[in-house]
Design an enzyme around this catalytic site. Structure first.
Site, PDB file in Angstrom:
ATOM      1  N   SER A 295      -9.723   1.774   3.288  1.00 22.18           N
ATOM      2  CA  SER A 295      -8.980   2.601   2.455  1.00 22.18           C
ATOM      3  C   SER A 295      -7.838   1.440   1.808  1.00 22.18           C
ATOM      4  CB  SER A 295      -8.481   3.861   3.521  1.00 22.18           C
ATOM      5  OG  SER A 295      -7.127   2.735   3.988  1.00 22.18           O
TER       6      SER A 295
ATOM      7  N   LYS B 231       0.974  -0.921   0.095  1.00 20.37           N
ATOM      8  CA  LYS B 231      -0.053  -0.268   0.404  1.00 20.37           C
ATOM      9  C   LYS B 231       0.899   1.791  -0.002  1.00 20.37           C
ATOM     10  CE  LYS B 231      -3.598   2.026   2.730  1.00 20.37           C
ATOM     11  NZ  LYS B 231      -4.635   1.904   3.927  1.00 20.37           N
TER      12      LYS B 231
ATOM     13  N   SER C 132      -9.664  -0.402   6.919  1.00 20.80           N
ATOM     14  CA  SER C 132      -9.781  -0.459   5.858  1.00 20.80           C
ATOM     15  C   SER C 132      -8.645  -1.920   5.200  1.00 20.80           C
ATOM     16  CB  SER C 132      -8.465   0.424   6.039  1.00 20.80           C
ATOM     17  OG  SER C 132      -8.847   1.993   5.672  1.00 20.80           O
TER      18      SER C 132
END
Lengths: 486, 95, 484
Positions: free
Chosen positions: A151, A76, A175
């Site tokens: 997210s 990420k 997330s």
């Protein structure tokens, strides 16, 4: 190759069916062909990936391969990676080439993994749909009209689409778990403090935690074993030994006590999701587990408490983006205040600004006690709910999200977006570990089963999830998008 | 607790976020609804409950007093918007 | 109207750790800009603080030295504001649960009396960087080397009633922290900085007046001058029917005045909240006891011992215990020569004078405590006389010899105590001075005492200063009187 799990790929590499370089090249090719549509990656690190693959092949040839040597993954874009752009999905950091590696990045590199690049995300991890990225939304490979969740949406979609077998995400209010559920993959948010946060760009420091996202619980176990552990650079990372999380995977579930929180099966839960949950619970019963209803009485206070605590911490954490030492700086500032105000107005997106404003307001004089202190008191009550429940049961189960993935652009109102996280947010407030595992579909959109355990019960969670995956095949389904474009 | 335009402007100033009037009006609206949702907390009696700042009951570990970092100025300033003679530059600060 | 001054001080002491409070970067003074600002100090995305054990230990030692309560738990908070020298947009400090609770500092006034000044608390925090306003095309340059240097902020109660008391308090703090070795106390380099809260009230009024805060007063002298000016300003203002407004002022040493800092209308709102990156600091009793057991002797204790055990006067004891360097020097001189009073006289007389003339600190004295002790020992055992001793001291100061004995030997300064030798010199002087002898003889007996000086001088000269002056005196008197 792109269909296999990490464990399967490791066996193939061991058997010499293909090299890490071949595997890496294959996946880079898929990213090249497919990611234009999905937008999972913000940055693809072709050259570094091939160099790492070659190094892995060399150490394998020298007989020095560990369980993760040569296995590709994605990070990420919230993890600082040395000499690689690290944006946190924000225009603010569009030009930020990190001068250092996050501890997690370092640990995974040391374990021999091959990072293919940095995945898309909601800006500074604030969002539940990946629509808050400066780099555009990510599409859900199961249904291109749907969001991948957020997210860590880029990480989840990349795994689901077969661009990479695993990815690392972060979870502050769901997330990892919610996008894992929306994309039909397996994701684990570890206990707060289990994995170092050093080099992971902070959203809300007392809630943020990094974790693995992959196709199976077994793969998550492999990754967590490499990621977890004490770090001298993170005061909140606990000094506690790291077990080999794969060791307990095969423990039978006979006698397992499962609790179903009453509050997780109430109003707002889509009936099809509820049906999938009931089926999953039946599967566990047939594995010898017993099931009882429990109560987490403060569940409905979790979202309000979170939207005080997380924005408060964020408002302070994001003050460092001031256009002075790194990041976006506005053109020709007239004075210092102008430099600050314009750089930050231009660098941050809408949702980030909303949360900075909320956090600033609730911490300000005259409001602190009513909001921040109150939320922290409620936080204690919420944690106590879980601690009480784990006196009675081994794990809790419920939906990861009240609905499957919603359509891109469907949720315009911030509050309705926040309410999506009703089943995931309390877990971060309590600091306990949680997983989402594939447990069915509503139409073509996946449904995730959430499994929760007490602090540091990751091995137990992985065992429970793995046994479920031995008994079911939801995790083996692949989206048509990935197949058609094989 | 109702949110006024002035509250948003004040928070924006404290947070050094430039907002034009149109933005501000929108945020008054958004933030108002978020705070309305948050206000649900007030219904809960928390008398005597100690605030919880960290999810685990652990205490601060201390670091030995050793110099472990060396000069990396050149590297760190590569991502800086404006530097001269090793200093970060900002518009003149009036003392 | 009679006015009373009320003063409280916030003293910021830079702790003498090797590395910063939350990072492993060096705290050394004077490095090239930003070469000692590491990723953590710069507040790069993703970095986290880890607390320095030495900073904690130093804060606790200070607390123990002022007999303060040391709470079991202390917590770090964030103080949020934007400024270019504050990289993270917040300062990590301790707002609600400081590491050191209430304590007391005893100050000594010029007349030798003491007064207790209460300390409200002391807390740990990180220092900010520095903004440099030299010409960068109209820009300000920011150096973050100092960012993250550990500070102990010591907050007093408003217990001081004069500029002199405030200066004495600051000196007492300086002396405690340097004795403890927790700070170099170098005010010129900013190791100790001080904010002064000043107000005045009518002599018989209980309620405090409105106070002004004078920021960054960085020397003992400036503290006195800034307060003196500010008190006068406030009294004048009040007597003219005006009002003191609560504000922050700056002291300008060049113009000897304080002036209002142009603050904006808005009040600051620092939005303190517990730092989520740091956990509560919990100190167990064994740790605190260990630090207590290893505390050095503190200035007040030392002063008392100098008086009671060494028999020094209150004044001497206070001067010689003022700094740890001074006290250590004095004690070594005393140990080597074996006489505390002689040691005290020499350290405060010949040595202090020489240091003063050359503007040197005692730590930089060219004559070591050991050298001085040996020199004094030679005076005590009558090897040399006082005059020669001064010569030897000067020689040692100039580096002409490593030991007093070498200088005495080389310059032939050994005292002549042999009566025969002295008598021979006296006889020669008497023989060479018939006129003076005649005058002596003719003088009234009570005036002869004065006249003997001439002969003593001549004899000393003849001995090149080495004759024992008492013996010379005594023998001369005998011989001259015999001639009368």
């Amino acid at each position: 190759m792109h269909d296999k799990t990490l464990a399967e790929l490791a066996r193939s590499l061991d058997a010499g069916e293909f090299s890490s370089r071949e595997l890496t090249q294959h996946l880079l090719g898929r990213i090249d062909r497919l990611d234009g549509e999905l937008n999972c990656f913000i940055t693809v690190t072709f050259d570094q990936a091939l160099a790492a693959a070659d190094a892995a092949d060399k150490s394998r040839a020298a007989g020095k391969a560990g369980p993760l040597t040569g296995l590709p993954l994605a990070l990420k874009d919230i993890f600082c990676t040395r000499d690689v752009r690290t944006t946190a999905g924000s225009r603010m950091l569009d030009n930020f080439i990190s001068p250092y590696d996050a501890t997690v990045v370092e640990k995974l590199a040391t374990a021999g993994t091959v990072s293919l690049g940095k995945t898309n995300m909601d800006e500074f991890a604030m969002g539940s749909s990946n629509e808050n990225s400066h780099y555009g939304p990510v599409k859900n490979p199961w249904d291109l009209a749907a969001v991948p969740g957020g997210s860590s949406g880029g990480s989840a979609a990349a795994v689901a689409a077969g661009l990479v077998p695993a990815a690392i995400g972060t979870d502050t209010g769901g997330s990892i778990r919610q996008p894992a559920a929306f994309c039909g993959i397996t994701g684990l948010k570890p206990t707060y403090g289990r994995v170092s946060r050093y080099g992971m760009i902070a959203y809300a420091s007392s809630l943020d935690q990094a974790g693995p996202m992959a196709r199976t619980a077994e793969d998550c176990a492999l990754l967590l074993s490499a990621m977890a552990g004490h770090d001298l650079h993170d005061s909140t990372c606990v000094a506690r030994g790291v077990p080999d999380y794969t060791e307990e995977l095969d423990t039978p579930l006979a006698g397992l006590k499962i609790g179903l929180p009453r509050e997780y099966f109430g109003d707002g839960l889509a009936p099809e999701v509820e049906a999938a949950m009931r089926d999953a619970v039946k599967a566990f019963e047939s594995l010898g587990a017993s099931v009882r209803e429990v109560s987490l009485p403060h569940t409905h206070y979790a979202i309000p408490a979170y939207y005080v605590i997380a924005p408060a911490e964020a408002s302070s954490n994001l003050s460092r983006y001031d256009g002075v030492r790194f990041g976006h700086r506005c053109d020709s500032p007239s004075d210092l205040i102008d430099l600050y105000k314009r750089s930050r107005a231009e660098g941050f997106g809408d949702e980030v600004k909303r949360r900075i404003l909320i956090g600033t307001h609730t911490l300000s004089e005259g409001f602190f006690d009513a909001y921040y202190k109150k939320a922290q008191q409620v936080r204690r009550l919420i944690r106590q709910d879980f601690l009480d429940a784990f006196e009675e049961v081994d794990v809790l189960m419920g939906p990861a999200s009240p609905t499957p993935a919603f359509d891109l652009g469907a949720k315009k109102d911030p509050v309705s977006m926040y309410l999506q996280d009703i089943y995931t947010i309390a877990i971060n407030l309590a600091g306990i570990p949680g997983m989402s595992v594939p447990a069915g579909f509503v139409g073509n959109r996946p449904v995730g089963l959430q499994i929760l355990g007490n602090h540091f019960a990751e091995a137990r969670l992985l065992n429970v999830a793995h046994q479920f995956q031995q008994a079911t095949d939801w995790h083996r389904h692949r989206p048509a998008f990935a197949e058609e474009n094989a | 607790m109702a949110l006024e335009h002035a509250d948003v402007q004040r928070a924006a100033h404290l947070a050094r976020l430039g907002l034009n009037d149109e933005d501000a009006a929108r945020y008054v609206d958004d933030l108002g609804r978020i705070l309305e949702m948050v206000d649900m907390l007030q219904a809960l009696d928390t008398e005597g409950i100690a605030p919880l700042a960290h999810p685990l009951d652990v205490t601060q570990r201390l670091r030995a007093d050793e110099v472990t970092e060396s000069d990396q100025r050149e590297r760190f300033q590569r991502c800086a918007p404006a530097v001269e003679d090793g200093l970060y530059l900002v518009p003149r600060v009036v003392e | 109207m009679q006015w009373e001054t009320v003063i409280g001080l916030e003293v910021h002491v830079q702790l003498a750790t090797r590395s910063k409070i939350f990072s492993g970067a060096s705290t050394a003074f004077g490095a090239e800009p930003n070469t000692q600002a590491c990723a953590v100090d710069l507040g790069l995305p993703g970095v986290l603080p880890v607390l320095n054990e030495a900073a904690v230990a130093m804060a606790v030692k200070f607390g123990l030295a002022i007999h303060a309560e040391i709470p079991e738990v202390s917590v770090f908070d964030r103080k949020n504001y934007f400024y270019p020298d504050l990289p993270k947009g917040y300062q990590t400090s301790q707002m609600y649960q400081p590491i050191v609770g209430a304590g007391v500092v005893e100050i000594t006034l010029e007349d030798g009396t003491t007064k207790p000044i209460r300390v409200h608390h002391a807390h740990l925090e990180e220092d900010a960087g520095k903004s440099l306003h030299e010409d960068f095309h109209g820009m300000t340059g920011v150096d973050l080397n100092r960012a993250g240097t550990p500070l102990l902020e010591i907050v007093s109660e408003p217990d001081m009633r004069s500029a002199k008391e405030a200066a004495a308090y600051l000196k007492a703090i300086h002396s405690i922290v340097t004795y403890l070795g927790i700070s170099d106390g170098n005010m010129a380099e900013g190791s100790m900085r001080c904010d002064v809260n000043v107000s005045v009230r009518p002599k018989d009024q209980e309620a405090f007046g409105t106070r002004a805060e004078i920021k960054n007063v960085n020397s003992f002298r400036f503290v006195e001058r800034a307060i003196a000016f500010e008190v006068e300003r406030q009294i004048e203002l009040l007597e003219d029917g005006g009002k003191v407004i609560q504000e922050t002022r700056l002291f300008d040493p060049d113009r000897d005045e304080t002036r209002s800092m142009r603050t904006k209308e808005e009040a600051n709102d620092y939005r303190y909240f517990p730092c989520p990156d740091l956990l509560p600091v919990v100190l167990d009793q064994a740790y605190i006891d260990h630090l207590r057991d290893n505390l050095p002797e503190l200035p007040a204790e030392k002063r008392a011992r100098f008086e009671s055990e060494l028999g020094l006067s209150a004044y001497d004891a206070s001067v010689l215990s003022a700094t740890r360097e001074m006290a250590d020097y004095f004690e070594e001189v005393k140990d080597v020569c074996g006489d505390a009073k002689q040691a005290a006289n020499w350290v405060q007389g010949e040595l202090a004078g020489a240091l003063n003339r050359e503007g040197l600190a005692i730590a930089d004295s060219p004559v070591s405590a050991h050298q001085l002790g040996e020199l004094i020992a030679r005076v005590i055992d009558d090897t040399i006389n006082g005059k020669a001793a001064k010569q030897v001291f000067q020689a040692l100061w100039n580096g002409q010899g490593a030991k007093a004995d070498d200088v005495i030997e080389a310059q032939g300064l050994k005292q002549v105590t042999d009566t025969g030798a002295i008598e021979a010199m006296i006889d020669q002087v008497i023989a060479d001075s018939p006129a003076q002898v005649a005058q002596y003889r003719d003088a009234e007996p009570e005036k002869r005492g004065k006249m003997i000086g001439y002969f003593v001088g001549q004899v000393m000269k003849a001995s090149r200063g080495t004759a024992n002056p008492q013996q010379v005196n005594q023998l001369l008197k005998q011989k001259l009187d015999a001639l009368c």
